[in-house]
Design an enzyme around this catalytic site. Sequence first.
Site, PDB file in Angstrom:
ATOM      1  N   ASP A 178      -8.628  -6.069  -4.940  1.00 25.22           N
ATOM      2  CA  ASP A 178      -8.152  -4.778  -4.427  1.00 25.22           C
ATOM      3  C   ASP A 178      -8.671  -3.684  -5.349  1.00 25.22           C
ATOM      4  O   ASP A 178      -8.218  -3.555  -6.479  1.00 25.22           O
ATOM      5  CB  ASP A 178      -6.620  -4.778  -4.414  1.00 25.22           C
ATOM      6  CG  ASP A 178      -6.021  -3.474  -3.878  1.00 25.22           C
ATOM      7  OD1 ASP A 178      -6.780  -2.535  -3.555  1.00 25.22           O
ATOM      8  OD2 ASP A 178      -4.784  -3.407  -3.779  1.00 25.22           O
TER       9      ASP A 178
ATOM     10  N   HIS B   2      -7.781  -5.056  -0.733  1.00 22.88           N
ATOM     11  CA  HIS B   2      -6.514  -4.366  -0.516  1.00 22.88           C
ATOM     12  C   HIS B   2      -5.760  -4.946   0.682  1.00 22.88           C
ATOM     13  O   HIS B   2      -4.533  -5.075   0.656  1.00 22.88           O
ATOM     14  CB  HIS B   2      -6.817  -2.884  -0.293  1.00 22.88           C
ATOM     15  CG  HIS B   2      -5.607  -2.028  -0.164  1.00 22.88           C
ATOM     16  ND1 HIS B   2      -4.766  -1.776  -1.222  1.00 22.88           N
ATOM     17  CD2 HIS B   2      -5.091  -1.353   0.900  1.00 22.88           C
ATOM     18  CE1 HIS B   2      -3.784  -0.970  -0.815  1.00 22.88           C
ATOM     19  NE2 HIS B   2      -3.961  -0.711   0.462  1.00 22.88           N
TER      20      HIS B   2
ATOM     21  N   SER C 291       0.849  -1.195   0.000  1.00 23.14           N
ATOM     22  CA  SER C 291       0.000   0.000   0.000  1.00 23.14           C
ATOM     23  C   SER C 291       0.890   1.252   0.000  1.00 23.14           C
ATOM     24  O   SER C 291       1.792   1.346  -0.834  1.00 23.14           O
ATOM     25  CB  SER C 291      -0.950  -0.045   1.199  1.00 23.14           C
ATOM     26  OG  SER C 291      -1.915   0.980   1.106  1.00 23.14           O
TER      27      SER C 291
END
Lengths: 365, 365
Positions: free
Chosen positions: A310, A343, A153
């Site tokens: 995601d 995610h 991320s």
Amino acid sequence: MPDSFIAAPPKDLLLDEGFRFIHGQTIAPFTIRYETFGELNADRSNAILVCHALSASAHPAGRYRDDPDEKPGWWDGLIGYGKGIDLEKYFVICANLPGSCYGTTAPSSVDPASGHPYGSRFPWPTIEDMVHSQKVLLDRLGITRLRAVAGGSLGGMQVLMWAALYPELMDSIITMAAGAAVPVQGVAWHLIGRKMIESDARFNGGDYYDHPESLRGLQVARMVGHMTYLSAQALQSKFGRRRRGNTRQFEIDSYFEHQGRKFAAQYDANSYIRVQAAMDEMDLEEKYGSLQKAFAKWRGRTLLVSFDTDWLFPVGDVERVESAMVANGTDVRHERIASTNGHDTFLIDYGLITPPVTSFLSSLP
Amino acid sequence: MPDSFIAAPPKDLLLDEGFRFIHGQTIAPFTIRYETFGELNADRSNAILVCHALSASAHPAGRYRDDPDEKPGWWDGLIGYGKGIDLEKYFVICANLPGSCYGTTAPSSVDPASGHPYGSRFPWPTIEDMVHSQKVLLDRLGITRLRAVAGGSLGGMQVLMWAALYPELMDSIITMAAGAAVPVQGVAWHLIGRKMIESDARFNGGDYYDHPESLRGLQVARMVGHMTYLSAQALQSKFGRRRRGNTRQFEIDSYFEHQGRKFAAQYDANSYIRVQAAMDEMDLEEKYGSLQKAFAKWRGRTLLVSFDTDWLFPVGDVERVESAMVANGTDVRHERIASTNGHDTFLIDYGLITPPVTSFLSSLP
């Protein structure tokens, strides 16, 4: 998965001369909180820098005490003795980001000049600042070469920025659930969350430290963030339209209220808006003209990991990074992982993310 | 598409005895604002009831004045002379929902007993209340049978509730972008938006009418709602990561600020939280035990329209309604339409939604 180990306490690097942010402001003195794991080998060739995500800290692995109730570090399933990033082989370093509130000098830190927290006067960091702060730390530790830089991320975005800024410093990079810029859907949700914080009457432009209670705006902004980490499938299977006990309250509502309160009690709103804005502002294509140009000097090996559910960083955005690196003639692997956890897969499904990391690291020349 | 026509002014049905909400409260007197279009035929067999969505009104088609700058009704591309719901053939009725603030008695209406707006004391309506209010109107208009009931999103949910509550009253139903319950992802976003409104210090529990400015909480909640209507593709193609002019502000930010302010200046926060909560609370499966039972008495014809990029009501949720009706042996068509416009397709892509409606209506026996 082997159990986690006992981690050493965090360390602080104190920069008396301060840290100069890319936008020009200097905060002095400036502390960088960091942790190290495993042993640096004699020729200093086994160091891996791990970059943390939005709300995480310099504590990616292990527990501070031998207490199974203590939550281990945020990447504990991947980093450890005998794990994907194996501490028998590697020396791992992780630093708390400038802007974040877990030990590195932050908006909530007291400005020695005024005796009050910096608050609204604290700079707005960029991803470049985050990378520079890690570079300063490595310099002080005498580490001039990295075996790898890894993160997911926002952490993965720092990794890509490392490849753009210091392409000759590391042998390899590993990113998960990250692209070279946050796509507009994520930007829009982030903006909405920040607007909630900034419109909370108690936020007061960022100077709210006289009041002890957490900000409701931050609680709700966290719920927005949380939504972007979850796939529709995970929401459906974990919560569906179920109600809490005999009440009419939706279980997802009860869960979000709990998570929002917990988060806002431990994370600072000024840090949240700054670190998240830095994430949204990063755009390697805009900065360099093209992704190929951004990675023009990067010659090391790359592992990109993406997750089919995601929607914050869709697989297509990771493919754009892959294509640029392929066009530059570098060695890039892109692992497309199927998962229902969206995610957050990079923080949950260690059984899925460990094999490509193990295989990638062992393949390095 | 033929241009829109000049619509008659809205009409008011005044219920001196008031309207009793399903939760038990009665508001008296109670006004239902409605509009009619076209001509009711001699045997009163050509009436179509149109149900509006969250923020819409009793004005689905036409302009009040011959002014091309005036925005026509919210379904103007579908309803009109020579259009999909052809006013040469059909008499169309649309009523403003109880709870909504466009003419029907609402939280912002003055309570004659106190001389102040109802505010926090106004009931929380349900979808059943919405359907009942439409039934009261039809009774007063002397319409005992409907050719069709049609609507999209919350309007489509009312249509399904009509099929459950008054299955013998109409020949057919048409829903777009709607299922028998909002899936958890939509519920969660709605809850987050309502929390934003309710945590705005100026909201004051719903009694804020002494202050003329619109609520920031409503502005931001509208941005959340707006996001749920847009597909990732539409966001990407309309805005991407583009900045506004020479500034660093994202175009999506500028757009949302404009839309949020515009919406909050014309829609009431108490209405927003009530109508949206009604949408989230509807769950035909929970109410009847199964969808098949919910539609057990429905024998008419059904047209369900879904959009592949609608993530508020994914195609799979529309398929569940379809399956229940098929299992009940009724005549159901499900048109799966490919579009990049997400949930909002039913308000945008008239070229896509008109043909199935035309074909469906002309096929009715």
